[in-house]
Design a protein around this motif. Structure first.
Motif, mmCIF file in Angstrom:
data_model
loop_
_atom_site.group_PDB
_atom_site.id
_atom_site.type_symbol
_atom_site.label_atom_id
_atom_site.label_comp_id
_atom_site.label_asym_id
_atom_site.label_seq_id
_atom_site.Cartn_x
_atom_site.Cartn_y
_atom_site.Cartn_z
ATOM 1 N N GLY A 38 0.812 -1.209 0.000
ATOM 2 C CA GLY A 38 0.000 0.000 0.000
ATOM 3 C C GLY A 38 0.841 1.252 0.000
ATOM 4 N N ASP A 39 0.182 2.406 -0.001
ATOM 5 C CA ASP A 39 0.888 3.684 -0.073
ATOM 6 C C ASP A 39 1.764 3.942 1.145
ATOM 7 N N ASP A 40 1.315 3.468 2.327
ATOM 8 C CA ASP A 40 2.103 3.629 3.538
ATOM 9 C C ASP A 40 2.430 2.241 4.081
ATOM 10 N N PRO A 41 3.637 1.759 3.840
ATOM 11 C CA PRO A 41 4.001 0.393 4.246
ATOM 12 C C PRO A 41 3.944 0.137 5.748
ATOM 13 N N ARG A 42 3.740 1.178 6.549
ATOM 14 C CA ARG A 42 3.635 0.981 8.001
ATOM 15 C C ARG A 42 2.193 1.116 8.496
ATOM 16 N N ASP A 43 1.271 1.296 7.573
ATOM 17 C CA ASP A 43 -0.132 1.508 7.929
ATOM 18 C C ASP A 43 -0.895 0.196 7.842
ATOM 19 N N ALA A 44 -1.353 -0.287 8.984
ATOM 20 C CA ALA A 44 -2.057 -1.572 9.036
ATOM 21 C C ALA A 44 -3.483 -1.479 8.521
ATOM 22 N N SER A 45 -3.990 -0.275 8.283
ATOM 23 C CA SER A 45 -5.388 -0.116 7.869
ATOM 24 C C SER A 45 -5.602 -0.410 6.394
ATOM 25 N N GLU A 46 -4.521 -0.530 5.631
ATOM 26 C CA GLU A 46 -4.655 -0.826 4.219
ATOM 27 C C GLU A 46 -3.552 -1.786 3.784
ATOM 28 N N GLY A 47 -3.784 -2.429 2.690
ATOM 29 C CA GLY A 47 -2.761 -3.311 2.140
ATOM 30 C C GLY A 47 -2.736 -4.681 2.790
ATOM 31 N N THR A 48 -1.742 -5.453 2.385
ATOM 32 C CA THR A 48 -1.578 -6.828 2.826
ATOM 33 C C THR A 48 -0.376 -6.930 3.754
ATOM 34 N N PHE A 49 -0.502 -7.721 4.776
ATOM 35 C CA PHE A 49 0.561 -7.959 5.744
ATOM 36 C C PHE A 49 1.720 -8.670 5.052
ATOM 37 N N VAL A 50 2.903 -8.054 5.079
ATOM 38 C CA VAL A 50 4.065 -8.591 4.363
ATOM 39 C C VAL A 50 5.061 -9.267 5.296
ATOM 40 N N ALA A 51 5.497 -8.570 6.357
ATOM 41 C CA ALA A 51 6.578 -9.106 7.188
ATOM 42 C C ALA A 51 6.561 -8.462 8.560
ATOM 43 N N ALA A 65 2.034 -3.288 -4.510
ATOM 44 C CA ALA A 65 3.489 -3.281 -4.482
ATOM 45 C C ALA A 65 4.068 -1.952 -4.939
ATOM 46 N N ASP A 66 3.263 -1.095 -5.549
ATOM 47 C CA ASP A 66 3.762 0.189 -6.034
ATOM 48 C C ASP A 66 4.171 1.116 -4.897
ATOM 49 N N GLY A 67 3.693 0.839 -3.677
ATOM 50 C CA GLY A 67 4.060 1.686 -2.548
ATOM 51 C C GLY A 67 5.333 1.248 -1.844
ATOM 52 N N LEU A 68 5.941 0.161 -2.297
ATOM 53 C CA LEU A 68 7.136 -0.372 -1.660
ATOM 54 C C LEU A 68 8.392 0.035 -2.432
ATOM 55 N N GLU A 69 9.304 0.680 -1.740
ATOM 56 C CA GLU A 69 10.598 1.022 -2.317
ATOM 57 C C GLU A 69 11.597 -0.083 -1.975
ATOM 58 N N TRP A 70 12.834 0.022 -2.526
ATOM 59 C CA TRP A 70 13.767 -1.070 -2.306
ATOM 60 C C TRP A 70 14.109 -1.272 -0.830
ATOM 61 N N ASP A 71 14.172 -0.202 -0.034
ATOM 62 C CA ASP A 71 14.500 -0.404 1.372
ATOM 63 C C ASP A 71 13.435 -1.251 2.069
ATOM 64 N N ASN A 128 11.231 -9.231 -6.554
ATOM 65 C CA ASN A 128 11.763 -9.430 -7.904
ATOM 66 C C ASN A 128 10.704 -9.000 -8.920
ATOM 67 N N HIS A 129 11.150 -8.353 -9.973
ATOM 68 C CA HIS A 129 10.242 -7.736 -10.956
ATOM 69 C C HIS A 129 9.316 -6.728 -10.275
ATOM 70 N N ARG A 130 9.724 -6.275 -9.083
ATOM 71 C CA ARG A 130 8.958 -5.312 -8.278
ATOM 72 C C ARG A 130 7.557 -5.835 -7.938
ATOM 73 N N GLN A 131 7.449 -7.166 -7.810
ATOM 74 C CA GLN A 131 6.160 -7.791 -7.548
ATOM 75 C C GLN A 131 6.112 -8.414 -6.153
ATOM 76 N N PHE A 132 4.881 -8.618 -5.685
ATOM 77 C CA PHE A 132 4.622 -9.244 -4.395
ATOM 78 C C PHE A 132 3.811 -10.516 -4.598
ATOM 79 N N ASN A 133 4.157 -11.563 -3.849
ATOM 80 C CA ASN A 133 3.401 -12.806 -3.852
ATOM 81 C C ASN A 133 3.607 -13.566 -5.168
ATOM 82 N N LYS A 134 2.557 -13.811 -5.910
ATOM 83 C CA LYS A 134 2.600 -14.551 -7.173
ATOM 84 C C LYS A 134 1.417 -14.094 -8.002
ATOM 85 N N GLY A 135 1.226 -14.665 -9.207
ATOM 86 C CA GLY A 135 0.095 -14.239 -10.020
ATOM 87 C C GLY A 135 0.283 -14.575 -11.480
#
Length: 498
Positions: free
Chosen positions: A162-175, A271-277, A327-334
């Protein structure tokens, strides 16, 4: 007369990338998996028939490509095309059980919405659920006994899409990092259940067979990981420094010349909200998850030795499919048929059969294990199976001249969609080239020798016209050989497409 057939211990991980245990891969600590390779055979060109959990696991059970068993997407979803395996399809586990094997199972299932391993010849020992990834009662009780009930811990370093990788109110839990001890993780619990099964078989008290320990056993341990969310405790959470992890070559992906669904999926998954860090942090946790599972595998291998079963047990490790992890700036699979998710780890240690330290470079499929397990157990392989037993390859070592003459020189895979929507794909891969047929969009062709990161789609490159035609012919051959229903019209489309 004693049964001379081998015991089989099958360890299946969930979304483990091939490169984590590859000699040329990243610096992930996997001594147990490396041990299986050094004491047995590693397959360098193993491929899943489909990169989605239910479908791949159903193929593993039935020895069929997904279009053969019909479970084309995940069984727990509301739009599941087929929520359960058709009961008339033979499975390797039922056949082994019918022929004298004590079959037991612990961990993830995810093959049928209303089915469990017990419906397919296994004694189920817990640690999973009936359909997806809810916490089961056995693990819940285990955690409560240890004073740390699931869901009652505060996670740290939490990362989301999501747009804010630290915001639990949106997006998918990554790590995240969990404060629990290693002994309180589900990976440790599943290893405990597997060790219990080994001890029961060693004592002749498995609850199956004749009860005197003379029957061989087949035990399947399915770990929940390293599938996201990559939640690991110390020391695994800080085992790998994100600051020392460089972007993979495929992180330069621009989606130029690729099917539009690739870029759509990038945004759909957030995944567009995630930078390399962020991805470096997630990658470090993912690698830590792999190392956590590897240490549990080592405990299992030690249990085999302690109970005098190592020499008479074939140990197989594989994964249902891989994971993008940035990789390929993607998350999960598809709907992206890159090696990141279609190439899988596969190691087989079979004392007295598989020559230690060998590498097989012959292309194989995950569901070839269905026929392999049956041949190991001296059981005839059903004619309905698409899979080929790996036993001849295990017996010949790494001698390319000893490979059966009729062994395919390519792998075949497919994708039918998940919650993103139905999307028809077929893929054929040789040692050098990969061709992907995308029904509603541009096809893909990659030269894996010149472009291992699969960044440049060569489908319209005039210098690869002959390769494109040859790969399309291979795809049509696979579709015809496996009775793919799309063979009724896809070959004509390919012949009429420049």
């Amino acid at each position: 007369m004693a049964d001379s057939r081998p015991n089989v211990l099958f360890v299946l991980t969930d979304q483990e990338r091939y490169d984590c245990t590859a000699p040329e891969g990243p610096p992930v600590e996997t001594p147990a998996m490396d041990r299986l390779s050094s004491e047995g055979m590693r397959f360098s060109r193993a491929c899943t028939p489909i990169s989605i959990c239910t479908s791949a696991r159903a193929s593993l059970m039935t020895g069929l490509f997904p279009h053969g068993h019909g479970m084309l997407n995940n069984s727990h979803e509301a739009d599941a095309i087929r929520p359960n395996l058709p009961p008339e399809l033979p499975t390797f586990s039922e056949l082994l059980a019918e022929n004298g094997y004590d079959c037991s199972y612990t961990g993830k299932w995810h093959v049928g919405r209303d089915q469990t391993p017990e419906d397919f010849g296994f004694a189920y020992l817990g640690g999973s659920d009936k359909h997806h990834d809810d916490i089961d009662e056995a693990f819940r009780e285990y955690r409560e006994e240890r004073g740390v009930p699931p869901g009652e811990v505060d996670l740290e370093e939490v990362l989301y899409t999501g747009d804010d990788p630290r915001d639990a109110s949106e997006g998918t839990f990554v790590a995240a990092t969990t404060p629990v001890d290693v002994e309180e993780t589900r990976a440790y619990f599943l290893a405990e259940r597997t060790i219990d099964a080994i001890e029961a078989h060693a004592d002749g008290d498995s609850g199956e067979g004749d009860g005197n320990g003379s029957d061989p056993f087949f035990h399947r341990a399915d770990f929940y990981g390293p599938h996201h969310p990559y939640v690991v405790p110390e020391p695994y959470a800080s085992m790998y420094d994100p600051n020392e992890i460089d972007p993979p070559e495929s992180y330069a992906e621009t989606y130029d010349g690729k099917p539009q669904v690739h870029e759509n999926f990038h945004y759909y998954r957030g995944a567009d909200g995630l930078e390399w860090d962020h991805w470096a942090e997630a990658t470090a946790k993912y690698w830590g998850f792999v190392s956590l599972i590897d240490d549990q595998l080592e405990r299992i291998l030690e249990a085999l030795e302690e109970h005098g079963l190592a020499d008479e047990t074939a140990v197989v490790h594989a994964s249902d499919h891989g994971d993008f992890v940035g990789n390929h700036r993607q998350f999960n699979k598809g709907p992206l048929m890159y090696d990141d998710t279609y190439r899988i780890p596969l190691q087989v240690r079979w004392p007295g059969v598989a020559e230690p330290g060998t590498t097989c470079e012959v292309p194989v499929h995950l569901h070839d294990l269905a026929a392999t397990f049956l041949e190991m157990g001296g059981v005839d392989v059903p004619e309905s199976f698409d899979s080929r037993s790996l036993v001849p390859l295990l017996e010949t070592g790494d001698d390319p001249d000893a490979v059966p003459d009729d062994w395919p020189d390519s792998t075949f895979a497919q994708y039918h969609g998940d919650e993103f929507g139905l999307y028809t794909q077929r893929m054929v891969r040789t040692g050098r080239y990969k061709y992907v047929y995308n029904g509603p969009d541009i096809d893909e062709l990659y030269d894996l020798k010149a472009d291992p990161a699969e960044l440049q789609n060569l489908i319209d490159h005039p210098g690869y016209a002959d390769v494109r035609e040859e790969m399309r012919d291979r795809l049509v051959d696979w579709m015809q050989e496996t009775d793919d229903p799309n063979q009724g019209w896809v070959p004509d489309v390919l012949r009429d497409t420049p």
